[in-house]
Write an enzyme that holds these catalytic residues in place. Structure first.
Site, mmCIF file in Angstrom:
data_model
loop_
_atom_site.group_PDB
_atom_site.id
_atom_site.type_symbol
_atom_site.label_atom_id
_atom_site.label_comp_id
_atom_site.label_asym_id
_atom_site.label_seq_id
_atom_site.Cartn_x
_atom_site.Cartn_y
_atom_site.Cartn_z
ATOM 1 N N CYS A 88 0.814 -1.224 0.000
ATOM 2 C CA CYS A 88 0.000 0.000 0.000
ATOM 3 C C CYS A 88 0.841 1.264 0.000
ATOM 4 O O CYS A 88 0.299 2.362 -0.103
ATOM 5 C CB CYS A 88 -0.956 -0.012 1.183
ATOM 6 S SG CYS A 88 -2.067 -1.422 1.124
ATOM 7 N N HIS A 344 -9.335 3.026 -1.581
ATOM 8 C CA HIS A 344 -7.897 2.777 -1.593
ATOM 9 C C HIS A 344 -7.444 2.085 -2.872
ATOM 10 O O HIS A 344 -7.106 0.904 -2.862
ATOM 11 C CB HIS A 344 -7.543 1.937 -0.360
ATOM 12 C CG HIS A 344 -6.095 1.680 -0.172
ATOM 13 N ND1 HIS A 344 -5.097 2.471 -0.712
ATOM 14 C CD2 HIS A 344 -5.451 0.695 0.512
ATOM 15 C CE1 HIS A 344 -3.931 1.978 -0.378
ATOM 16 N NE2 HIS A 344 -4.118 0.900 0.362
#
Lengths: 400, 481
Positions: A88, A344
């Site tokens: 991420c 996200h």
């Protein structure tokens, strides 16, 4: 001895697509949407870019591997394009690549662009994927919320916090982000929510309910960087420069050695300590104007506030309930709505966070605009609490 | 004299309440109401014959001393692999090394007892000790009588010629192709003939012939038998046969029908294991195995049985129970109904056999490492020691974790990830002697999901690769018992 990145590189322009369930857009459409804004902001021609870093993480199935998808989407003139992936933190990694290229003198102007197209799976949540040949044979069967949820049980045990107290603080984190996201036209979720909605939502992974989890969306964001000197020569006046870029990666201690108690991120502590040092920040609680932390889940944000040394260890849940991180609080957090409201799209998220910090410092944040921000910090956390990648970036006014 | 050195057993924790089955199915077959009493042992979704055999073997080996183990035999009619030696997986999971004779025994309800006779006879040739395990997970059609009568279970024995708790007095086998039921190759379920014929022409004629063979060989008489073990779901049949053979009524062993159901090829040995746990020195035990003929074995317990440390055993595992009243769950676990598993379940689950082979000790035996330099134990074993104050290269010896007590450090109940039995409980387990890993939890109850909860590692199914018919195994943590 390393002198660090502070003020060696300036942001020339940034762009960010609308995030959301972009059913009508391919990855290359999102790339172009972010890039056109960034290019216009930079005030340069596409052919002035010397090199590019391209981040996409898990949905390479849709985007494609290598630097090719970016080069093709933008018809870049045979320049070096490097694809990066670091869980991420991928978006921040592409930024790091571009910034380091400029700082080294290898490029005058470099592009960092991230994209992720997550909504072609047919179900909610992150795409299911093979964890690797060996890992899939022994890793526990747990989703992303399932791994991060475990911070809660360890945090409760360590700090003697009651489940109800922690749940309420976690709920406030989501309520605060929705308050902010409601003012952001680029956010996926733009509705405010109340604390009871969060507390009464269906359970995803105990104790995380639906509103403790960030959304899943498609999106793209980019940054064009250069030296402060070139930026000025191109007519830029109020420069936002890079103050720190740090990364810390787990080495297996948290997952295999009993020295970690499961209640915090070893990596974020290391990365933030180094970032503050690199940026010359001695008292982050007083000096950081605002920050975007990796709020994949409410509990992640809560413990991260401590790992960034903004709240005292064991004290973040109280600071949250006291409003310290609200838009009108001492250190506004997720002023753009955060992952909570943007979702996200992994390769894009780090750059999306920087986009807000950059815009805030330049006074472009419209109804979300904070008063005179100086330093903005972004934080990404990829993987699992017990094995992860954590990035911390600080940008600020050049004169700060 | 060759005989049994140690014994153990295993019964899965879940007990399906028969009345739940009857309630669901008596509209279709009112005759099922006759079988509504009690409960049947039912495998969790991640249990099968092999995992039960591993637990029974651990139970056995945990209570007796295996000091010269040379063979591992496994008997079942429900082995997970038709062509990959199941006994080999069993011995690997138990970390017994490679210098072993291993063998699968199958194809008949008599496999359990025939395998025991074979193993006892083989001891003469092989020498040392043999581990013998048997288990059956009994898959039946929904709404059948068998569904109510059968249950899942396992037993294991350490066999040898010294240190025995029960000596083999003799054995006899008769082989008769009496087909009371059969399961053809690639068929899912048994096909069964009429009970009255099975009783009259089968049990009542064939078992006495086998018993006579044993008595003739050994000189044993019916009245000398203290425990007569004969699994049979037809009511009254063992009692009738015992009476005709001069065996006292009190000697006829409880079928465990009310508490677990009949566990197929394993059941005679489940009953034997249970009997040994209760037996005193000098008892004569006669054991019947039925299926296309009949096996009879006679044992006599030795003085050593009095002082031998007892396993958890069938008795202990019967006491470790959780009532299951959801018949739908039983149908789902046994793949008797087509469920909507959702798109999340569709990830490719291929097992690279190269990787599995390289890591077989880690994956099947939960083998980790211990650093020779700093003493840190760790899982998985790695090239570089994980101790931040050590970091030595190539310093680790194998270190087993399967039997190491652990505690929960963090946990969750995951509703998002696909699990055959949601929520998927998992968490970081920390071993008491050092080492940790993020582990799936199994046989988990909500009130046990707490930091500090004591846990025990168990060998379970990790997942099924339905596309390729492959079952993956690994270890999971379960609340300590």
């Amino acid at each position: 001895m390393a002198t660090g990145i502070r003020d060696k590189v300036a942001i020339l322009g940034m762009g960010c697509s609308k995030f959301g369930e972009r059913w009508d857009r391919e990855a290359d459409d999102l790339i172009v949407e972010a890039f056109e804004e960034g290019l216009k902001d930079a005030g340069i021609d596409r052919n002035q870019i010397n090199a590019a870093w391209f981040s996409t993480a898990i949905e390479e199935v849709h985007v494609g591997k290598s630097g090719v998808p970016l080069a093709v989407a933008l018809r870049l003139p045979y320049i070096p394009v490097t694809r990066v992936e670091n869980y991420c933190a991928s978006g921040t990694e592409s930024f790091r690549g571009a910034v380091y290229a400029v700082a080294s003198g290898a490029a005058d102007i470099a592009l960092a662009l991230g994209v992720e197209k997550l909504k072609d799976t047919g179900y909610g949540g992150l795409p299911q994927r093979n964890r690797g040949v060996l890992q899939s044979m022994h890793w526990a069967n747990l989703s992303a919320p399932g791994s991060f949820a475990q911070l809660a049980s360890a945090y409760q045990t360590k700090h003697g916090v009651k489940r109800e107290e922690l749940k309420r603080a976690m709920a406030q984190i989501s309520v605060k982000s929705h308050d902010n996201g409601a003012k952001n036209p680029k956010a996926h979720l733009q509705k405010r929510i109340d604390i009871d909605t969060v507390l009464n939502a269906p359970m995803v992974a105990d104790p995380l309910g639906l509103f403790d989890c960030c959304g899943v969306s498609d999106g793209s964001a980019c940054a064009i960087v250069t030296t402060p000197e070139i930026a000025r020569s191109l007519g830029k006046k109020d420069l936002v420069t890079v103050k720190a870029l740090q990364l810390s990666v787990s080495n297996g201690v948290e997952s295999s050695h009993n020295s970690w108690d499961g209640s915090y991120f070893m990596t974020t502590r290391k990365a933030s300590e180094r970032a503050y040092k690199e940026a010359g920040i001695s008292n982050p609680r007083e000096q950081i104007s605002m920050f975007e932390c990796h709020d994949c889940f409410s509990i992640t944000e809560l413990v991260t506030m401590e790992d960034l040394y903004l709240s005292k260890e064991g004290g973040a849940w109280k600071d949250v309930l006291d409003g310290m991180y609200n838009a009108d609080g001492k250190i506004p957090c997720q002023i753009d709505g955060g992952l909570k409201c943007f979702g996200h799209p992994i390769g894009a998220s780090g750059l999306r966070m920087l986009y807000e910090m950059y815009g805030q410092i330049l006074g472009r944040a419209g109804p979300r605009q904070l008063k005179n921000p100086v330093f903005g910090m972004t934080h990404n956390l990829g993987g699992f609490p017990h094995q992860n990648v954590s990035s911390v970036a600080i940008v600020g006014r050049q004169d700060a | 004299m060759v005989g049994i050195v140690g014994y153990g057993g295993y019964v899965p924790r879940l007990r399906l309440q028969r009345k739940a089955v009857v309630q669901a199915n008596s509209w279709f077959n009112p005759g099922l109401k006759a079988y509504a009493k009690g409960e049947r042992a039912m495998c969790n979704w991640d249990e099968d014959s092999l995992t039960m055999a591993v637990e029974a073997a651990r139970d056995c080996l945990g209570a007796c001393q295996a000091n010269d183990l040379r063979a591992v035999y496994f008997a079942s009619t429900s082995m997970p692999f038709a062509d990959r030696q199941n006994a080999g997986i069993l011995s690997t999971a138990l970390a017994l090394g490679e210098n072993l004779s291993t063998l699968d025994i199958t194809s008949s309800q008599r496999a359990g007892t025939s395998g025991l006779i074979t193993a006892l006879n083989a001891q003469t040739g092989i020498g040392g000790q043999l581990l013998y395990a048997t288990a059956d997970k009994r898959r039946t059609k929904a709404a059948s009588q068998q569904e109510l009568l059968f249950g899942d279970g396992a037993a294991a024995f350490l066999l040898g010629a010294s240190g025995t708790v029960a000596d083999l007095l003799g054995w006899h086998q008769v082989a008769i192709d009496f087909v009371d039921h059969y399961r053809g190759e690639n068929e899912e379920f048994d096909y069964t003939w009429e009970e009255r014929w099975i009783r009259d022409e089968g049990y009542l004629k064939i078992v006495p012939r086998a018993l006579k063979g044993l008595f003739d060989k050994t000189g044993l008489k019916g009245e000398q038998v203290d425990r007569f073990i004969m699994p049979c779901v037809l009511r009254g049949v063992p009692e009738g046969i015992a009476k005709r053979a001069g065996i006292g009524e009190a000697a006829v062993a409880n079928q465990l029908q009310e508490v677990m159901g009949e566990s197929g090829a394993a059941h005679a040995l489940v009953m034997l294991s249970d009997a040994l746990q209760a037996a005193r020195p000098g008892e004569t035990i006669v054991l019947i195995g039925w299926g296309q003929g009949c096996d009879v074995l006679a044992f006599r317990t030795t003085p050593a049985i009095a002082g031998a440390s007892k396993p958890r055993g069938i008795k202990g595992y019967l006491a470790r129970r959780k009532e299951e009243t959801n018949y739908s769950k039983f149908l789902a676990f046994n793949d008797l109904v087509t469920r909507e598993k959702g798109l999340r379940s569709e990830v490719d689950k291929q097992t690279p056999l190269t990787t599995l082979y390289r890591k077989k000790d880690m994956l099947l035996a939960m083998m980790g490492g211990k650093c020779r330099v700093c003493g840190t134990v760790q899982f998985p074993k790695a090239n570089v020691c994980v101790n931040p104050n050590c970091g030595a290269f190539h310093s680790q010896d194998d270190h087993p974790f399967a039997d190491t007590p652990a505690k929960i450090q963090s946990w969750t109940a995951d509703q998002l990830t696909y699990s055959p039995d949601p929520p998927a409980y998992c968490g970081m387990v920390v071993f008491d002697e050092g080492g940790r890993f993020m582990s799936d939890f199994t046989d988990m109850d909500a009130d046990k999901a707490n930091t500090g909860q004591k846990m025990r590692m168990v060998f379970r199914i990790k997942e099924h690769d339905d596309a390729r018919g492959f079952t993956k195994y690994f270890w999971k943590a379960t609340p300590a018992y």
